[in-house]
Design an enzyme around this catalytic site. Structure first.
Site, short mmCIF file in Angstrom:
data_model
loop_
_atom_site.label_atom_id
_atom_site.label_comp_id
_atom_site.label_asym_id
_atom_site.label_seq_id
_atom_site.Cartn_x
_atom_site.Cartn_y
_atom_site.Cartn_z
N TYR A 263 0.99 -1.29 0.08
CA TYR A 263 0.01 0.08 -0.06
C TYR A 263 0.73 1.13 0.06
CZ TYR A 263 -3.05 3.64 1.75
OH TYR A 263 -3.72 5.02 1.78
N SER B 178 -5.94 14.20 5.11
CA SER B 178 -6.43 13.38 3.94
C SER B 178 -7.96 13.00 4.65
CB SER B 178 -5.84 11.83 3.62
OG SER B 178 -6.65 11.44 2.80
N GLN C 279 -7.56 18.21 3.34
CA GLN C 279 -7.86 17.45 1.74
C GLN C 279 -9.27 16.82 1.57
OE1 GLN C 279 -7.45 13.89 1.01
NE2 GLN C 279 -8.29 14.08 -1.01
N TYR D 130 -11.87 14.93 -0.46
CA TYR D 130 -12.36 13.67 -1.45
C TYR D 130 -13.68 14.11 -1.91
CZ TYR D 130 -8.17 10.71 -1.91
OH TYR D 130 -6.83 10.24 -2.12
N THR E 101 -9.01 17.22 -4.03
CA THR E 101 -8.42 16.39 -5.08
C THR E 101 -9.45 15.78 -6.13
OG1 THR E 101 -6.90 15.19 -3.51
CG2 THR E 101 -7.45 13.89 -5.21
N ARG F 170 -3.89 -0.68 -8.89
CA ARG F 170 -2.71 -0.82 -7.99
C ARG F 170 -2.48 -2.36 -7.83
NH1 ARG F 170 -5.34 3.78 -4.17
NH2 ARG F 170 -5.29 5.49 -5.89
N LYS G 287 -6.05 20.12 -6.39
CA LYS G 287 -4.85 18.79 -6.69
C LYS G 287 -5.20 17.73 -7.33
CE LYS G 287 -2.35 16.07 -3.18
NZ LYS G 287 -2.42 14.73 -4.05
N HIS H 84 -1.08 11.83 -7.91
CA HIS H 84 -1.34 11.21 -7.15
C HIS H 84 -0.38 9.89 -6.67
CE1 HIS H 84 -5.30 10.51 -5.00
NE2 HIS H 84 -4.87 9.43 -4.62
N ARG I 168 -0.24 6.56 -8.28
CA ARG I 168 -1.20 5.59 -8.17
C ARG I 168 -2.55 5.40 -8.82
NH1 ARG I 168 -0.19 3.50 -3.17
NH2 ARG I 168 -2.56 3.50 -2.45
#
Length: 405
Positions: free
Chosen positions: A35, A117, A138, A140, A166, A175, A272, A297, A300
């Site tokens: 991760y 985050s 941040q 989402y 973001t 991933r 972002k 990112h 990722r």
């Protein structure tokens, strides 16, 4: 009878981010390392984020008397002791159970700030109560406008002074390292995995005891005091929160949504996940953002997209005269930071670098990583003959010559 002397060698000091990376790798099981260190597809962008810095050379001027270079700068209306802040990183509790709180405390002690985050292991209110400085949040854009408005309201009420939205995650990147360890599914303990985890007993004990591996904002229904109970077992929590993120992503997010967020937020506002100069200009001119974060990112999301350092010059040339341009991705050395500033960045964000310190030694490890950056910036500026980070620009980059020149 001859005498025997035993010499116990003290552990070698960790003097670089690479040293902290090695220490983190030894402490973490593969499923956690996948991760922290992984990325999308073939990891091309992950690697180019770092290699891109090596394409540039710094100019060195002699006898300039720059013995104590100034490094402070202002980002989001806040004076930072150096042009650096902690990037938003989700589920930091996977690295160390103290997670976001330890990182934010280390940041403020170093005179900088952390961007918390939405996928944090601690609620934004918990981090605010545990720290003294006003950090940044941040966002989402998940769950629709009502949920987004609630998160922004909570961040404002908790004292976060800047918002970073973001925009590069309409769908989760491929991933593969995480998928191989079933990171997004409940982790089953096979005999092989059980043996592997047994070699990381301290990490397992802390994970099970503190249960701070989840992205807690994705597990709650609404508000700080609702749905606070995490699923039983830290591993299941991390998996469930990953699934929750995937289920709440808005693939159809557009600029109108970001403009609505800008209108709801009354402080510094950053977009972002920008790699294109046209997008940067739209974020500043049409949305009214104070700045953009040039970021992919951490490699990722879309593999084989531009490395952040490669996208930076075009973005800075387009909007750097009227907005703050931050860079995120691949920073491992103080000279990387200097290179980014020469190419037009106001400051940089670091993510994996501070995670290495966090994984190996909690808050103290993050503090050590930050001081390594500070020392490397100061030393390099002195050797360059440059009096301050504010003086950096394209004129401080040297052209490499070939034998044919």
């Amino acid at each position: 009878m001859s005498a025997f002397r035993f010499h116990l060698r003290a552990p070698a000091p960790r003097v670089s981010v690479a040293d902290w990376r090695n220490a983190a790798r030894k402490r973490l099981p593969d499923m956690a390392w996948s991760y922290i260190e992984g990325g999308a597809d073939d990891l091309v962008t992950v690697e180019e984020n770092m290699r891109g810095f090596l394409e540039h050379r710094l100019r060195m001027r002699s006898l300039k008397g720059a013995s104590a270079p100034a490094m402070s700068t202002i980002v989001a209306g806040t004076e930072l002791s150096m042009p650096l802040a902690l990037a938003p990183v989700g589920a930091t509790g996977i690295a160390h159970w103290t997670g976001d709180i330890a990182a934010a405390r280390a940041a403020e002690k170093s005179g900088i700030r952390a961007v918390l985050s939405t996928a944090s292991s601690y609620l934004l209110e918990e981090v605010s109560r545990a720290t003294e400085a006003a950090h940044w949040f941040q966002l989402y854009p998940i769950g629709g406008r009502a949920r987004i408005a609630e998160l922004m309201g909570r961040a404002r009420a908790a004292g976060y002074t800047a918002l970073f939205v973001t925009v590069d995650i309409p769908v989760l990147g491929n991933r593969e390292g995480e998928r191989k360890w079933h990171f997004q599914l409940p982790w089953s303990v096979t005999p092989a995995r059980g043996l592997h985890l047994a070699r990381h007993g301290r990490w397992v004990w802390e994970a099970l005891r503190h249960k701070r591996m989840a992205a807690v904002h994705f597990l709650e229904t609404t508000g700080e005091n609702s749905a606070r109970t995490r699923p039983p077992g830290a591993m299941a929590a991390a998996a469930n929160s990953s699934a929750a993120l995937a289920s709440q992503i808005q693939a159809d997010l557009c600029w109108d949504d970001v403009k609505w967020m800008r209108d709801q937020w009354d402080g510094p506002f950053y977009v972002k996940g920008i790699l294109d100069a046209d997008d940067a200009a739209h974020a500043i001119d049409a949305i009214g953002a104070e700045g953009v974060v040039v970021s992919n990112h951490g490699g990722r999301q879309l593999d084989r997209c531009l490395a952040s350092i490669h996208a930076l010059p075009q973005v800075a040339a387009r909007v750097g005269d009227r907005a703050e341009v931050l860079l995120d991705g691949g920073v491992r050395r103080g000279t990387d930071i200097i290179t980014a500033l020469c190419l037009g960045a106001t400051a940089v964000l670091v993510g994996r670098s501070f995670l290495y310190g966090l994984a190996a030694d909690g808050e103290a490890g993050v503090s050590s990583v930050l001081e390594i950056f500070r020392e490397e910036i100061a030393r390099a500026l002195t050797l360059m003959g440059c009096s301050s980070t504010a003086s950096l620009g394209l004129n401080w980059l040297a052209r490499r010559t070939s034998p044919a020149d």
